[in-house]
Design a protein around this motif. Structure first.
Motif, PDB file in Angstrom:
ATOM      1  N   PHE A 284       0.842  -1.198   0.000  1.00 37.61           N
ATOM      2  CA  PHE A 284       0.000   0.000   0.000  1.00 37.61           C
ATOM      3  C   PHE A 284       0.878   1.249   0.000  1.00 37.61           C
ATOM      4  CE2 PHE A 284       0.679  -1.112   4.422  1.00 37.61           C
ATOM      5  CZ  PHE A 284       0.866   0.091   5.085  1.00 37.61           C
ATOM      6  N   SER A 285       0.282   2.371  -0.406  1.00 39.34           N
ATOM      7  CA  SER A 285       0.968   3.662  -0.390  1.00 39.34           C
ATOM      8  C   SER A 285       0.596   4.421   0.868  1.00 39.34           C
ATOM      9  CB  SER A 285       0.585   4.480  -1.623  1.00 39.34           C
ATOM     10  OG  SER A 285       0.988   3.837  -2.814  1.00 39.34           O
ATOM     11  N   VAL A 286       1.564   5.110   1.449  1.00 37.57           N
ATOM     12  CA  VAL A 286       1.314   5.941   2.625  1.00 37.57           C
ATOM     13  C   VAL A 286       1.984   7.297   2.399  1.00 37.57           C
ATOM     14  CG1 VAL A 286       3.322   4.929   3.810  1.00 37.57           C
ATOM     15  CG2 VAL A 286       1.585   6.137   5.132  1.00 37.57           C
ATOM     16  N   GLY A 287       1.305   8.363   2.778  1.00 40.49           N
ATOM     17  CA  GLY A 287       1.858   9.694   2.574  1.00 40.49           C
ATOM     18  C   GLY A 287       1.023  10.745   3.267  1.00 40.49           C
ATOM     19  N   ASP A 288       1.164  11.997   2.835  1.00 42.58           N
ATOM     20  CA  ASP A 288       0.347  13.072   3.396  1.00 42.58           C
ATOM     21  C   ASP A 288      -0.430  13.752   2.275  1.00 42.58           C
ATOM     22  OD1 ASP A 288       1.592  16.024   2.813  1.00 42.58           O
ATOM     23  OD2 ASP A 288       3.185  14.534   2.871  1.00 42.58           O
ATOM     24  N   ALA A 289      -1.488  14.453   2.651  1.00 41.15           N
ATOM     25  CA  ALA A 289      -2.428  15.006   1.677  1.00 41.15           C
ATOM     26  C   ALA A 289      -2.041  16.389   1.180  1.00 41.15           C
ATOM     27  CB  ALA A 289      -3.830  15.058   2.282  1.00 41.15           C
ATOM     28  N   LYS A 290      -0.869  16.891   1.594  1.00 46.12           N
ATOM     29  CA  LYS A 290      -0.440  18.250   1.249  1.00 46.12           C
ATOM     30  C   LYS A 290      -1.447  19.272   1.777  1.00 46.12           C
ATOM     31  CE  LYS A 290       1.691  20.819  -2.573  1.00 46.12           C
ATOM     32  NZ  LYS A 290       1.896  20.875  -4.055  1.00 46.12           N
ATOM     33  N   ASN A 291      -1.869  19.028   3.014  1.00 45.91           N
ATOM     34  CA  ASN A 291      -2.875  19.886   3.635  1.00 45.91           C
ATOM     35  C   ASN A 291      -2.408  20.469   4.963  1.00 45.91           C
ATOM     36  OD1 ASN A 291      -2.875  17.482   5.028  1.00 45.91           O
ATOM     37  ND2 ASN A 291      -5.093  17.285   5.164  1.00 45.91           N
ATOM     38  N   GLY A 292      -1.092  20.553   5.134  1.00 48.63           N
ATOM     39  CA  GLY A 292      -0.564  21.121   6.368  1.00 48.63           C
ATOM     40  C   GLY A 292      -0.414  20.113   7.483  1.00 48.63           C
ATOM     41  N   CYS A 293      -0.661  18.836   7.210  1.00 52.86           N
ATOM     42  CA  CYS A 293      -0.489  17.789   8.218  1.00 52.86           C
ATOM     43  C   CYS A 293       0.988  17.384   8.202  1.00 52.86           C
ATOM     44  CB  CYS A 293      -1.381  16.600   7.886  1.00 52.86           C
ATOM     45  SG  CYS A 293      -1.774  15.574   9.318  1.00 52.86           S
ATOM     46  N   HIS A 294       1.643  17.475   9.343  1.00 53.61           N
ATOM     47  CA  HIS A 294       3.083  17.241   9.360  1.00 53.61           C
ATOM     48  C   HIS A 294       3.476  16.437  10.598  1.00 53.61           C
ATOM     49  CE1 HIS A 294       2.707  20.337  12.350  1.00 53.61           C
ATOM     50  NE2 HIS A 294       3.996  20.279  12.634  1.00 53.61           N
ATOM     51  N   GLY A 295       4.732  16.000  10.622  1.00 57.43           N
ATOM     52  CA  GLY A 295       5.259  15.297  11.779  1.00 57.43           C
ATOM     53  C   GLY A 295       5.490  13.820  11.510  1.00 57.43           C
TER      54      GLY A 295
END
Length: 368
Positions: A284-295
């Motif tokens: 599966f792919s895991v990442g962030d939505a480019k919505n300011g969610c960080h860490g």
């Protein structure tokens, strides 16, 4: 006489055909006056309270239902209306309903903007008989009042009655759920393929996305596979997960993905067919939505008795990676589950919950 009877028969045939065509129409739109921008006529309002159960165009109302314009309200309250200008507020035991034509046996998802108006444990009851579900609105997933939900149902007949009801009795009569847009979409059942045992692996089949829904669509907790608004998947957690689209978010592949927005309380699962003692590979792919969610993020995946942790350090720039692990099936049915280990909020808005994004889930047998 024979000609007249023939004409009558043809008219009846056309009417029947028209009715069948209406019921068979593919739905992916707002309900009639689904955004509540058609207001009651002047005589149908007393200040903000709707007078008469047919006064709101397209809807039947029962109990204390208010017609609201977004913004500051008398008494110092503020109602955020994310989808347009107008909304309805449901008082204690109040409801709105609409009857629509559908296809018997087909799966549908309702998408609607909903939020609480007070700091109380408000609940919105959604029903399409014989199915009903209570959506807890206590948790705010976005700070701007733009929470949008989806709820799935399977049609039992050619016509169904959709009802939104406030079952609570609040101490403050000015409280009650706010609804600001309602849409419907017919969903098609996904199937596994020879290359992937997972149904709807990229989350491409999902609920209607309201045109101005930039905060995604929340999939409520405890949604079973048979009526899930995300076909093929079970929302088995205590809190919602978020269905996001490529127009407003970064998704690893295709048009949609799922964001796990409530830590361990936000989980999705699917039961797949397997062969006992056989070995499988899960990717599966895991990442962030480019919505300011960080860490530092962590997605935990479970399959049979095996567990896999996929760490991901998000900079909020829309990056992702592909991870994989092996598991051994114990039975003819294997549950695969994903949840986020940690809780996250956006760097620019600590009132908005967010989390890691998963996409492109794949399970294939591994030959010995």
């Amino acid at each position: 006489m024979a000609t007249a009877q023939l004409c009558i028969s043809l008219v009846l045939l056309l009417l029947c055909f028209s009715g069948s065509a209406l019921a068979a129409k593919y739905l992916d739109r707002l309900l009639n006056n689904g955004n509540f921008e058609q207001s009651p006529k002047p005589g149908g309002l007393k200040k903000t309270v709707i007078q008469g159960n047919k006064a709101l165009p397209g809807w039947e109302t029962n109990g204390l239902v208010e017609y609201i314009s977004g913004g500051p309200q008398p008494g110092g309250m503020y109602f955020a209306v994310a989808h347009g200008v107008h909304a309805v507020r449901l008082g204690n035991e109040a409801s709105i309903s609409q009857t629509i034509a559908v296809k018997p046996g087909s799966l549908y998802a309702l998408t609607f903007g909903a939020s609480r108006t007070c700091a109380q444990n408000e609940v919105l009851r959604v029903s399409v008989p014989p199915q009903t579900g209570d959506l807890p609105l206590q948790t705010l997933y976005s700070s701007n009042g733009g929470d949008t939900y989806a709820w799935g149902f399977r049609a039992k007949g050619r016509v169904v009655k959709v009802t939104f009801h406030n079952p609570g009795v609040q101490e403050d009569p000015a409280c009650g759920p706010l609804i600001d847009a309602v849409a419907i979409k017919e969903l098609f059942p996904p199937f596994p393929t020879k290359d992937n045992l997972v149904k709807n692996p990229g989350f491409e089949e999902g609920p209607h996305r309201l045109l101005n829904t930039s905060s995604g669509v929340l999939l409520p907790p405890k949604q079973e596979d048979a009526t899930s608004p995300l076909p093929g998947w079970i929302i088995e957690s205590l809190k919602a997960v978020k269905f996001i689209d490529a127009k407003h978010f970064n998704v690893p592949s295709g048009l949609a993905a799922v964001e796990l927005v409530a830590g361990r309380e936000s989980a999705i699962a699917q039961i797949i067919r397997t062969i006992p003692k056989a070995t499988y590979g899960l990717t599966f792919s895991v990442g962030d939505a480019k919505n300011g969610c960080h860490g530092s993020m962590m997605v935990e995946a479970f399959a049979a008795k095996d567990t896999f942790k996929a760490p991901f350090v998000s900079e909020g720039k829309g990056k992702f990676k592909t991870v994989s692990f092996k598991f051994t099936a114990m039975e003819a049915r294997t549950r695969i589950t994903f949840y986020s280990s940690y809780y996250h909020t956006r760097i620019d808005d600590f009132g908005s919950l967010c989390g890691p994004v998963i996409d492109q889930v794949r399970v294939v047998p591994i030959k010995a």
